[in-house]
Design a protein around this motif. Structure first.
Motif, PDB file in Angstrom:
ATOM      1  N   GLU A 133       0.840  -1.193   0.000  1.00 38.09           N
ATOM      2  CA  GLU A 133       0.000   0.000   0.000  1.00 38.09           C
ATOM      3  C   GLU A 133       0.877   1.245   0.000  1.00 38.09           C
ATOM      4  N   ARG A 134       0.456   2.248  -0.779  1.00 41.30           N
ATOM      5  CA  ARG A 134       1.103   3.557  -0.735  1.00 41.30           C
ATOM      6  C   ARG A 134      -0.016   4.595  -0.842  1.00 41.30           C
ATOM      7  N   PHE A 135      -0.131   5.443   0.158  1.00 40.31           N
ATOM      8  CA  PHE A 135      -1.232   6.400   0.161  1.00 40.31           C
ATOM      9  C   PHE A 135      -0.900   7.621   0.999  1.00 40.31           C
ATOM     10  N   THR A 136      -1.686   8.660   0.778  1.00 33.97           N
ATOM     11  CA  THR A 136      -1.702   9.845   1.627  1.00 33.97           C
ATOM     12  C   THR A 136      -3.121   9.982   2.159  1.00 33.97           C
ATOM     13  N   GLY A 150      -8.634  10.409   1.195  1.00 36.04           N
ATOM     14  CA  GLY A 150      -7.574   9.495   0.810  1.00 36.04           C
ATOM     15  C   GLY A 150      -7.053   9.798  -0.579  1.00 36.04           C
ATOM     16  N   LEU A 151      -5.761   9.582  -0.792  1.00 30.61           N
ATOM     17  CA  LEU A 151      -5.091   9.829  -2.069  1.00 30.61           C
ATOM     18  C   LEU A 151      -4.187   8.646  -2.361  1.00 30.61           C
ATOM     19  N   LEU A 152      -4.379   8.024  -3.526  1.00 36.84           N
ATOM     20  CA  LEU A 152      -3.576   6.883  -3.945  1.00 36.84           C
ATOM     21  C   LEU A 152      -2.762   7.289  -5.165  1.00 36.84           C
ATOM     22  N   PRO A 153      -1.505   7.694  -4.992  1.00 38.61           N
ATOM     23  CA  PRO A 153      -0.732   8.258  -6.109  1.00 38.61           C
ATOM     24  C   PRO A 153      -0.415   7.262  -7.210  1.00 38.61           C
ATOM     25  N   ASP A 154      -0.267   5.981  -6.877  1.00 40.79           N
ATOM     26  CA  ASP A 154       0.142   4.997  -7.886  1.00 40.79           C
ATOM     27  C   ASP A 154      -0.948   4.713  -8.905  1.00 40.79           C
ATOM     28  N   CYS A 155      -2.210   4.898  -8.521  1.00 39.06           N
ATOM     29  CA  CYS A 155      -3.302   4.628  -9.471  1.00 39.06           C
ATOM     30  C   CYS A 155      -4.143   5.862  -9.746  1.00 39.06           C
ATOM     31  N   GLY A 156      -3.726   7.026  -9.238  1.00 40.28           N
ATOM     32  CA  GLY A 156      -4.391   8.273  -9.573  1.00 40.28           C
ATOM     33  C   GLY A 156      -5.807   8.391  -9.049  1.00 40.28           C
ATOM     34  N   LEU A 157      -6.046   7.933  -7.826  1.00 34.66           N
ATOM     35  CA  LEU A 157      -7.371   8.020  -7.217  1.00 34.66           C
ATOM     36  C   LEU A 157      -7.342   8.906  -5.979  1.00 34.66           C
ATOM     37  N   ILE A 158      -8.404   9.680  -5.797  1.00 32.24           N
ATOM     38  CA  ILE A 158      -8.617  10.415  -4.546  1.00 32.24           C
ATOM     39  C   ILE A 158     -10.062  10.171  -4.124  1.00 32.24           C
ATOM     40  N   TYR A 159     -10.326  10.284  -2.832  1.00 27.60           N
ATOM     41  CA  TYR A 159     -11.720  10.178  -2.411  1.00 27.60           C
ATOM     42  C   TYR A 159     -11.962  10.934  -1.110  1.00 27.60           C
ATOM     43  N   THR A 160     -13.197  11.364  -0.942  1.00 27.75           N
ATOM     44  CA  THR A 160     -13.689  11.902   0.318  1.00 27.75           C
ATOM     45  C   THR A 160     -14.899  11.078   0.726  1.00 27.75           C
ATOM     46  N   ILE A 161     -15.269  11.159   1.995  1.00 20.44           N
ATOM     47  CA  ILE A 161     -16.340  10.324   2.538  1.00 20.44           C
ATOM     48  C   ILE A 161     -17.429  11.192   3.174  1.00 20.44           C
ATOM     49  N   ASN A 162     -18.681  10.827   2.892  1.00 20.11           N
ATOM     50  CA  ASN A 162     -19.831  11.382   3.609  1.00 20.11           C
ATOM     51  C   ASN A 162     -20.471  10.271   4.428  1.00 20.11           C
ATOM     52  N   ASP A 163     -20.623  10.491   5.741  1.00 17.63           N
ATOM     53  CA  ASP A 163     -21.429   9.580   6.553  1.00 17.63           C
ATOM     54  C   ASP A 163     -22.863   9.585   6.034  1.00 17.63           C
ATOM     55  N   LEU A 164     -23.486   8.406   5.963  1.00 16.96           N
ATOM     56  CA  LEU A 164     -24.908   8.288   5.673  1.00 16.96           C
ATOM     57  C   LEU A 164     -25.552   7.502   6.807  1.00 16.96           C
ATOM     58  N   TYR A 165     -26.864   7.693   6.989  1.00 14.31           N
ATOM     59  CA  TYR A 165     -27.510   7.219   8.207  1.00 14.31           C
ATOM     60  C   TYR A 165     -28.742   6.363   7.925  1.00 14.31           C
ATOM     61  N   LYS A 338     -11.674  30.374   3.089  1.00 16.01           N
ATOM     62  CA  LYS A 338     -11.563  31.741   2.590  1.00 16.01           C
ATOM     63  C   LYS A 338     -10.191  32.339   2.897  1.00 16.01           C
ATOM     64  N   LEU A 339      -9.474  31.764   3.867  1.00 14.69           N
ATOM     65  CA  LEU A 339      -8.157  32.269   4.268  1.00 14.69           C
ATOM     66  C   LEU A 339      -7.020  31.686   3.448  1.00 14.69           C
ATOM     67  N   GLY A 340      -7.342  30.732   2.575  1.00 18.74           N
ATOM     68  CA  GLY A 340      -6.310  30.138   1.722  1.00 18.74           C
ATOM     69  C   GLY A 340      -5.801  28.816   2.255  1.00 18.74           C
ATOM     70  N   PRO A 341      -5.134  28.030   1.401  1.00 17.95           N
ATOM     71  CA  PRO A 341      -4.688  26.686   1.805  1.00 17.95           C
ATOM     72  C   PRO A 341      -3.482  26.710   2.741  1.00 17.95           C
ATOM     73  N   SER A 342      -3.421  25.682   3.581  1.00 14.09           N
ATOM     74  CA  SER A 342      -2.269  25.503   4.456  1.00 14.09           C
ATOM     75  C   SER A 342      -1.244  24.541   3.844  1.00 14.09           C
ATOM     76  N   ASN A 343      -1.716  23.664   2.937  1.00 10.23           N
ATOM     77  CA  ASN A 343      -0.837  22.713   2.247  1.00 10.23           C
ATOM     78  C   ASN A 343      -1.354  22.486   0.832  1.00 10.23           C
ATOM     79  N   ILE A 344      -0.437  22.173  -0.079  1.00  8.86           N
ATOM     80  CA  ILE A 344      -0.808  21.794  -1.444  1.00  8.86           C
ATOM     81  C   ILE A 344      -0.109  20.468  -1.734  1.00  8.86           C
ATOM     82  N   LEU A 345      -0.912  19.443  -2.097  1.00  9.54           N
ATOM     83  CA  LEU A 345      -0.384  18.104  -2.324  1.00  9.54           C
ATOM     84  C   LEU A 345      -0.533  17.712  -3.778  1.00  9.54           C
ATOM     85  N   PRO A 346       0.509  17.147  -4.401  1.00 10.06           N
ATOM     86  CA  PRO A 346       0.336  16.593  -5.755  1.00 10.06           C
ATOM     87  C   PRO A 346      -0.387  15.256  -5.678  1.00 10.06           C
ATOM     88  N   ILE A 347      -1.208  14.946  -6.672  1.00 10.92           N
ATOM     89  CA  ILE A 347      -1.917  13.665  -6.658  1.00 10.92           C
ATOM     90  C   ILE A 347      -1.020  12.528  -7.125  1.00 10.92           C
TER      91      ILE A 347
END
Length: 348
Positions: A133-136, A150-165, A338-347
């Motif tokens: 595994e290799r991820f950020t 989550g960010l998977l650089p080797d296969c070019g995938l990113i994802y975010t999660i929403n809880d559902l109920y 609105k205050l701007g990013p604290s970090n910038i990550l390459p995918i």
């Protein structure tokens, strides 16, 4: 950091731990642990490793990993609603995904960016180890990674999660946070879908994954998952966010409610989503990153603002991200966007 989170987590200490000491709670806990041990023993070992390193009992880590299931089973609506908001934007020039992450106040100051490479070893030898595994991930102390971003650089995938109920939370299935952790080990988009679906066993609770795929032309996908009671499978529905047909921007919003699947949901848990969607409809539609920053950083609303720093709530927005899939960059915001990013990550 981890010990402090475990000590300060009131819901864990005052609700979850007493519950799993009851006969019903112990049966649920044991059933989930057997299931995870069977299908994903490596993630049980990750939790055991944190327990051994900190001296905190393993049961606290595993109970914390069951937060989505236990919160629904013992009816903790009164503790507030996490309010993750995702906004997809497509113009003729850009494909963007914005996300806010609401978490317990006990996790404030305990959220960090994790860059991980996990390799196999044989007899302690590392010379021939293979990367598994290799991820950020943006993760929280004491928690399995993969449950927020989550960010998977080797296969070019990113994802975010929403809880559902969903009203129904299934027993002896794979807990939602374990499924999200397993997504970080995906080999490609198809494999990630399989991990979401949990074939042959099923998921215990529901979630939505907002997935960016850069393996070829940039794509955005919505995947919703729901449990199927007493059957070894999950319900899964996916939809691609289609390109704009003109120069104007196309926008899609996903919050903490089902949009693709028809699922009976816990009514109290939908109030925050309804109010945030209403507020988004009142704001100018985003067409670029500044437009997304404006919406994701909006603090209007007494109870359920998009960017939540309401001291009356036990949850707050601890970070946000904007993913520019066209440029393959992730902008991370530790404060109001609105205050701007604290970090910038390459995918990649």
């Amino acid at each position: 950091m981890i010990i402090g989170f475990m000590e300060d987590n009131d819901i864990l200490n005052e609700e979850f731990l007493p519950f799993i000491r009851t006969e019903k709670g112990q049966q649920l806990y044991d059933g989930y642990l057997r299931t995870v041990q069977k299908h994903y023993p490596q993630y049980v070992e990750e939790l055991r490793g944190m327990a051994e390193a900190t001296g905190v009992p393993f049961s606290k880590f595993f109970a914390a990993a069951l937060r989505p299931e236990l919160s629904s089973i013992i009816d903790l609506d009164r503790h507030g609603n996490e309010g993750c908001t995702d906004i997809y934007v497509k113009t003729s020039k850009q494909l963007l995904l914005g996300h806010t992450e609401d978490l317990s106040r006990s996790q404030e100051g305990r959220v960090f960016i994790l860059h991980a490479t996990i390799s196999s070893q044989t007899d302690g030898q590392t010379d021939n180890a293979q990367v598994q595994e290799r991820f950020t991930a943006i993760t929280c102390a004491g928690m399995l990674p993969g449950n927020t971003f989550g960010l998977l650089p080797d296969c070019g995938l990113i994802y975010t999660i929403n809880d559902l109920y969903p009203v129904v939370v299934d027993m002896e299935k794979i807990p939602r946070q374990v499924v999200n952790r397993a997504m970080l080990a995906s080999e490609d988009f198809s494999d990630m879908q399989q991990r979401c679906a949990c074939p042959g066993v099923g998921i215990a609770n529901g979630f939505c994954a907002n997935i960016g795929n850069l393996s070829q032309e940039p794509e955005l996908w919505t995947i919703e998952v729901a449990p199927v009671p007493e059957e070894p499978r999950s319900r899964l529905e996916k939809r691609q966010f289609q390109p704009a047909s003109s120069a104007s921007a196309d926008v899609f919003v996903h919050v903490n409610r089902y949009e693709l699947l028809e699922v009976e949901e816990i009514p109290e848990r939908l109030k925050s989503s309804a109010q945030r969607c209403k507020r988004i409809s009142e704001l100018p539609a985003p067409a670029d990153i500044p437009g997304l920053q404006h919406i994701l950083g909006d603090e209007q609303g007494e109870h359920f603002p998009i960017f939540n720093h309401n001291m009356k709530s036990d949850v707050e927005t601890l970070f946000a991200v904007i993913v520019d899939l066209t440029k393959a960059l992730v902008y991370v915001y530790s404060k109001n966007p609105k205050l701007g990013p604290s970090n910038i990550l390459p995918i990649s």
